[in-house]
Design a protein around this motif. Structure first.
Motif, short mmCIF file in Angstrom:
data_model
loop_
_atom_site.label_atom_id
_atom_site.label_comp_id
_atom_site.label_asym_id
_atom_site.label_seq_id
_atom_site.Cartn_x
_atom_site.Cartn_y
_atom_site.Cartn_z
N UNK A 68 11.03 -1.68 -3.85
CA UNK A 68 9.75 -1.13 -3.42
C UNK A 68 8.59 -1.96 -3.95
N UNK A 69 8.70 -2.42 -5.21
CA UNK A 69 7.64 -3.25 -5.79
C UNK A 69 7.46 -4.53 -4.98
N UNK A 70 8.58 -5.19 -4.66
CA UNK A 70 8.48 -6.46 -3.93
C UNK A 70 8.01 -6.25 -2.49
N UNK A 71 8.37 -5.11 -1.89
CA UNK A 71 7.85 -4.81 -0.56
C UNK A 71 6.33 -4.60 -0.60
N UNK A 72 5.84 -3.97 -1.65
CA UNK A 72 4.40 -3.80 -1.83
C UNK A 72 3.70 -5.14 -2.01
N UNK A 73 4.33 -6.03 -2.76
CA UNK A 73 3.75 -7.37 -2.95
C UNK A 73 3.78 -8.14 -1.64
N UNK A 74 4.84 -7.99 -0.89
CA UNK A 74 4.91 -8.63 0.43
C UNK A 74 3.81 -8.11 1.35
N UNK A 75 3.53 -6.83 1.27
CA UNK A 75 2.43 -6.26 2.07
C UNK A 75 1.09 -6.83 1.62
N UNK A 76 0.90 -6.97 0.30
CA UNK A 76 -0.35 -7.56 -0.20
C UNK A 76 -0.48 -9.01 0.24
N UNK A 77 0.63 -9.75 0.23
CA UNK A 77 0.62 -11.14 0.69
C UNK A 77 0.29 -11.21 2.18
N UNK B 202 -2.82 -13.18 3.85
CA UNK B 202 -2.64 -14.21 4.89
C UNK B 202 -3.43 -13.84 6.14
N UNK B 203 -3.41 -12.58 6.51
CA UNK B 203 -4.17 -12.12 7.67
C UNK B 203 -5.67 -12.32 7.45
N UNK B 204 -6.13 -12.05 6.25
CA UNK B 204 -7.56 -12.23 5.93
C UNK B 204 -7.94 -13.71 6.03
N UNK C 175 2.55 -10.58 -12.08
CA UNK C 175 1.63 -11.72 -12.02
C UNK C 175 1.37 -12.16 -10.59
N UNK C 176 2.41 -12.17 -9.76
CA UNK C 176 2.22 -12.55 -8.35
C UNK C 176 1.35 -11.52 -7.63
N UNK C 177 1.58 -10.25 -7.89
CA UNK C 177 0.79 -9.21 -7.25
C UNK C 177 -0.68 -9.30 -7.65
N UNK C 178 -0.92 -9.49 -8.95
CA UNK C 178 -2.30 -9.66 -9.40
C UNK C 178 -2.94 -10.89 -8.77
N UNK C 179 -2.18 -11.98 -8.65
CA UNK C 179 -2.71 -13.20 -8.06
C UNK C 179 -3.13 -12.99 -6.61
N UNK C 180 -2.32 -12.29 -5.84
CA UNK C 180 -2.69 -12.01 -4.45
C UNK C 180 -3.92 -11.11 -4.37
N UNK C 181 -4.02 -10.14 -5.26
CA UNK C 181 -5.19 -9.26 -5.25
C UNK C 181 -6.46 -10.02 -5.62
N UNK C 182 -6.40 -10.87 -6.64
CA UNK C 182 -7.57 -11.66 -7.04
C UNK C 182 -7.96 -12.63 -5.94
N UNK C 183 -6.97 -13.30 -5.34
CA UNK C 183 -7.27 -14.23 -4.24
C UNK C 183 -7.89 -13.49 -3.06
N UNK C 184 -7.40 -12.29 -2.78
CA UNK C 184 -7.98 -11.49 -1.70
C UNK C 184 -9.44 -11.16 -1.99
N UNK C 185 -9.74 -10.76 -3.22
CA UNK C 185 -11.13 -10.46 -3.59
C UNK C 185 -12.00 -11.71 -3.52
N UNK C 186 -11.45 -12.87 -3.83
CA UNK C 186 -12.22 -14.11 -3.77
C UNK C 186 -12.64 -14.46 -2.35
N UNK C 187 -11.89 -13.97 -1.36
CA UNK C 187 -12.23 -14.28 0.03
C UNK C 187 -13.50 -13.57 0.50
#
Length: 193
Positions: free
Chosen positions: A39-48, A52-54, A119-131
């Motif tokens: 479930x954690x990795x599926x959530x990270x995949x959703x964040x990724x 990517x869509x953004x 760490x990967x999940x936080x990285x995707x969230x920070x990168x998303x906010x940077x956009x």
């Protein structure tokens, strides 16, 4: 003078209490997610996928994506590397077996799976906010960055795979190994006359 100090503590205390409550709530849900890796990795995949869509919709932020890719590559190397590297550290008994006769020692990662995921999940969230900030949208010819990242990935993985082969370890394990007992010796039925 005493009234000034009292006013500062009365405004700081509720904020500190709110911050403490939020931190506890976040840690509670983080701890509850620990036994559910799928479930954690599926959530990270959703964040990724959202990230990517953004980036696709905005048609920009390629430098942010390149930095994210380098960071994830660095995390992947830590995830695939043993905690005690035979090349770098003096061996004091806790090492990977290098011969077939060596005692089996379990593979311990330098970066555990939970920290890798977090760490990967936080990285995707920070990168998303940077956009959402145009200062990070540096104009660049993205195919060059993509080619450079692919070359970097291939060279890094080649080095890591050569390290795995040299020290005979496999960092990925699927399921728990089970003891099946001794296998009976096969006897040959050919008799000499």
């Amino acid at each position: 003078m005493a009234g000034v100090g009292d006013d500062d503590t009365s405004t700081v205390a509720p904020f500190a209490q709110w911050k403490n409550d939020c931190s506890r709530t976040f840690q509670y849900y983080l701890d509850r997610s620990t036994p559910h890796p799928m479930r954690r990795w599926l959530g990270t995949l959703a964040a990724a996928a959202i990230y990517v869509l953004r980036v696709y919709c905005v048609q920009g932020f390629y430098v942010v994506t390149y930095g994210l890719g380098i960071y994830i590559l660095n995390l992947l190397i830590g995830f695939l590397s043993p905690k005690v590297d035979p090349e770098l550290e003096l061996l004091d008994g806790a090492s990977l077996p290098t011969k077939g006769s060596d005692e089996f020692k379990p593979f311990i990662r330098r970066l555990p799976e939970f920290k890798f995921w977090y760490s990967i999940t936080k990285a995707f969230c920070v990168a998303f906010l940077m956009t959402f900030f145009s200062v990070f949208d540096v104009p660049v010819f993205w195919p060059i960055l993509l080619c450079y990242w692919i070359v970097l990935f291939v060279l890094t993985m080649k080095r890591q795979i050569m390290h795995m082969i040299k020290y005979k370890y496999v960092p990925l394990s699927i399921g728990k190994q089970k003891y099946t007992g001794k296998r009976p010796a096969t006897s040959t039925s050919g008799s000499r006359d």
